[in-house]
Design a protein around this motif. Structure first.
Motif, PDB file in Angstrom:
ATOM      1  N   CYS A  84       4.979 -12.653  -1.211  1.00  0.00           N
ATOM      2  CA  CYS A  84       5.415 -13.976  -1.176  1.00  0.00           C
ATOM      3  C   CYS A  84       4.485 -15.026  -1.399  1.00  0.00           C
ATOM      4  CB  CYS A  84       6.323 -14.317   0.352  1.00  0.00           C
ATOM      5  SG  CYS A  84       7.371 -13.356   0.903  1.00  0.00           S
ATOM      6  N   PHE A  85       4.865 -16.284  -1.684  1.00  0.00           N
ATOM      7  CA  PHE A  85       4.022 -17.305  -2.130  1.00  0.00           C
ATOM      8  C   PHE A  85       2.880 -17.259  -0.904  1.00  0.00           C
ATOM      9  CE2 PHE A  85       7.832 -18.431  -3.976  1.00  0.00           C
ATOM     10  CZ  PHE A  85       7.433 -18.603  -5.533  1.00  0.00           C
ATOM     11  N   GLY A  86       1.595 -17.426  -1.246  1.00  0.00           N
ATOM     12  CA  GLY A  86       0.817 -17.398  -0.311  1.00  0.00           C
ATOM     13  C   GLY A  86       0.205 -15.845  -0.078  1.00  0.00           C
ATOM     14  N   THR A  87       0.076 -15.224   0.923  1.00  0.00           N
ATOM     15  CA  THR A  87      -0.293 -14.019   1.103  1.00  0.00           C
ATOM     16  C   THR A  87       0.446 -13.057   2.020  1.00  0.00           C
ATOM     17  OG1 THR A  87      -1.471 -14.738   2.957  1.00  0.00           O
ATOM     18  CG2 THR A  87      -2.860 -14.586   1.097  1.00  0.00           C
ATOM     19  N   ALA A  88       1.695 -13.573   2.298  1.00  0.00           N
ATOM     20  CA  ALA A  88       2.787 -12.679   3.070  1.00  0.00           C
ATOM     21  C   ALA A  88       3.005 -11.382   2.174  1.00  0.00           C
ATOM     22  CB  ALA A  88       3.890 -13.483   3.462  1.00  0.00           C
ATOM     23  N   VAL A  89       3.054 -10.284   2.499  1.00  0.00           N
ATOM     24  CA  VAL A  89       3.638  -9.275   1.954  1.00  0.00           C
ATOM     25  C   VAL A  89       4.671  -8.614   2.539  1.00  0.00           C
ATOM     26  CG1 VAL A  89       3.100  -6.649   1.229  1.00  0.00           C
ATOM     27  CG2 VAL A  89       1.286  -8.453   0.972  1.00  0.00           C
ATOM     28  N   THR A  90       5.849  -8.631   2.008  1.00  0.00           N
ATOM     29  CA  THR A  90       7.118  -8.118   2.617  1.00  0.00           C
ATOM     30  C   THR A  90       7.647  -6.897   2.492  1.00  0.00           C
ATOM     31  OG1 THR A  90       8.467  -9.129   1.038  1.00  0.00           O
ATOM     32  CG2 THR A  90       8.047 -10.404   3.089  1.00  0.00           C
ATOM     33  N   MET A  91       6.774  -6.225   1.084  1.00  0.00           N
ATOM     34  CA  MET A  91       7.211  -4.788   0.797  1.00  0.00           C
ATOM     35  C   MET A  91       5.708  -4.095   0.283  1.00  0.00           C
ATOM     36  SD  MET A  91      10.190  -3.388  -1.870  1.00  0.00           S
ATOM     37  CE  MET A  91      11.406  -3.118  -0.502  1.00  0.00           C
ATOM     38  N   ASN A  92       5.497  -3.165   0.958  1.00  0.00           N
ATOM     39  CA  ASN A  92       4.084  -2.473   0.311  1.00  0.00           C
ATOM     40  C   ASN A  92       4.098  -2.183  -1.134  1.00  0.00           C
ATOM     41  OD1 ASN A  92       2.743  -3.213   2.613  1.00  0.00           O
ATOM     42  ND2 ASN A  92       3.581  -1.026   3.468  1.00  0.00           N
ATOM     43  N   SER A  93       5.218  -1.611  -1.605  1.00  0.00           N
ATOM     44  CA  SER A  93       5.375  -1.086  -2.928  1.00  0.00           C
ATOM     45  C   SER A  93       6.819  -1.214  -3.283  1.00  0.00           C
ATOM     46  CB  SER A  93       4.977   0.441  -3.071  1.00  0.00           C
ATOM     47  OG  SER A  93       5.141   0.805  -4.476  1.00  0.00           O
ATOM     48  N   VAL A  94       7.162  -1.958  -4.543  1.00  0.00           N
ATOM     49  CA  VAL A  94       8.505  -2.199  -5.132  1.00  0.00           C
ATOM     50  C   VAL A  94       8.906  -0.910  -5.671  1.00  0.00           C
ATOM     51  CG1 VAL A  94       9.863  -3.388  -6.688  1.00  0.00           C
ATOM     52  CG2 VAL A  94       7.986  -4.740  -5.407  1.00  0.00           C
ATOM     53  N   PRO A  95       9.950  -0.177  -5.470  1.00  0.00           N
ATOM     54  CA  PRO A  95      10.323   1.000  -5.773  1.00  0.00           C
ATOM     55  C   PRO A  95      10.622   0.904  -7.200  1.00  0.00           C
ATOM     56  CG  PRO A  95      11.953   0.165  -4.554  1.00  0.00           C
ATOM     57  CD  PRO A  95      10.751  -0.950  -4.291  1.00  0.00           C
ATOM     58  N   SER A  96      10.391   1.978  -8.011  1.00  0.00           N
ATOM     59  CA  SER A  96      10.745   2.317  -9.430  1.00  0.00           C
ATOM     60  C   SER A  96      11.958   2.927  -9.723  1.00  0.00           C
ATOM     61  CB  SER A  96       9.561   2.693 -10.248  1.00  0.00           C
ATOM     62  OG  SER A  96       9.218   3.999  -9.740  1.00  0.00           O
ATOM     63  N   ASP A  97      12.546   3.176 -10.798  1.00  0.00           N
ATOM     64  CA  ASP A  97      13.902   3.616 -11.031  1.00  0.00           C
ATOM     65  C   ASP A  97      13.438   5.182 -10.576  1.00  0.00           C
ATOM     66  OD1 ASP A  97      16.416   3.394 -12.178  1.00  0.00           O
ATOM     67  OD2 ASP A  97      15.632   4.975 -13.256  1.00  0.00           O
ATOM     68  N   PRO A  98      14.478   5.941 -10.329  1.00  0.00           N
ATOM     69  CA  PRO A  98      14.224   7.387 -10.088  1.00  0.00           C
ATOM     70  C   PRO A  98      14.039   8.150 -11.153  1.00  0.00           C
ATOM     71  CG  PRO A  98      16.338   6.502  -8.909  1.00  0.00           C
ATOM     72  CD  PRO A  98      15.768   5.252  -9.614  1.00  0.00           C
ATOM     73  N   LYS A  99      14.638   7.575 -12.454  1.00  0.00           N
ATOM     74  CA  LYS A  99      14.648   8.642 -13.599  1.00  0.00           C
ATOM     75  C   LYS A  99      13.426   7.984 -14.567  1.00  0.00           C
ATOM     76  CE  LYS A  99      17.413  10.877 -16.703  1.00  0.00           C
ATOM     77  NZ  LYS A  99      18.916  11.139 -17.472  1.00  0.00           N
ATOM     78  N   ASP A 100      12.995   6.696 -14.070  1.00  0.00           N
ATOM     79  CA  ASP A 100      11.917   5.860 -14.968  1.00  0.00           C
ATOM     80  C   ASP A 100      12.471   5.708 -16.724  1.00  0.00           C
ATOM     81  OD1 ASP A 100      10.397   6.140 -13.147  1.00  0.00           O
ATOM     82  OD2 ASP A 100       9.163   8.056 -13.682  1.00  0.00           O
TER      83      ASP A 100
END
Length: 155
Positions: A84-100
């Motif tokens: 988020c704006f600043g340093t707050a992390v709400t999700m460690n890794s944004v998922p990618s599409d299962p089939k890419d």
């Protein structure tokens, strides 16, 4: 001993006819074909379910950003942390599409305001989504053939 040997000998046919073999092979081929189509459909539905779960998880993270700063991030990058704006992390890794081969589409309204967004994923199974396009700025387009699954801001 000759008597025992005669009992075990077959009279007449000593194998399968060509017609019996062809019918058996045809039946096995049809069963394999039907099974592979069913398996492929199940895989597509499984990937679509994962896409929908990913969208819901990202929506939750984006709402946490809004709760912290009353605006949404300018961009979301697959594989990196959702910050988020600043340093707050709400999700460690944004998922990618299962089939890419498909991508998740994130659009947010005006550069300075960032008070609404639309996050969409293209579905493999036609009609399994809730929208007909990947979404306009701040608004997810609904209706049509429903090839996309989209979530938008809840605030």
């Amino acid at each position: 001993m000759a008597m025992v040997f005669k009992i075990f000998m077959k009279r007449g046919r000593q194998g399968f006819t060509l017609l019996e073999l062809l019918v058996t092979i045809s039946i096995i081929g049809i069963l394999i074909g039907v099974g592979s189509v069913s398996f492929s459909t199940a895989q597509k539905r499984g990937r679509d379910s994962r896409r929908q779960a990913d969208m819901k998880a990202m929506q939750t993270s984006l709402e946490q950003c809004y709760a912290l700063d009353t605006r949404y991030p300018a961009s979301v990058t697959e594989g990196s942390a959702l910050t988020c704006f600043g340093t707050a992390v709400t999700m460690n890794s944004v998922p990618s599409d299962p089939k890419d081969t498909y991508v998740y589409t994130y659009t947010v309204n005006a550069a300075a305001i960032k008070t609404s967004y639309c996050l969409c994923a293209l579905m493999e199974t036609v009609g399994s989504g809730n929208a007909n396009t990947a979404g306009a700025v701040g608004v997810c387009a609904l209706g049509g053939t429903k090839n996309y699954f989209c979530v938008s801001n809840q605030q």
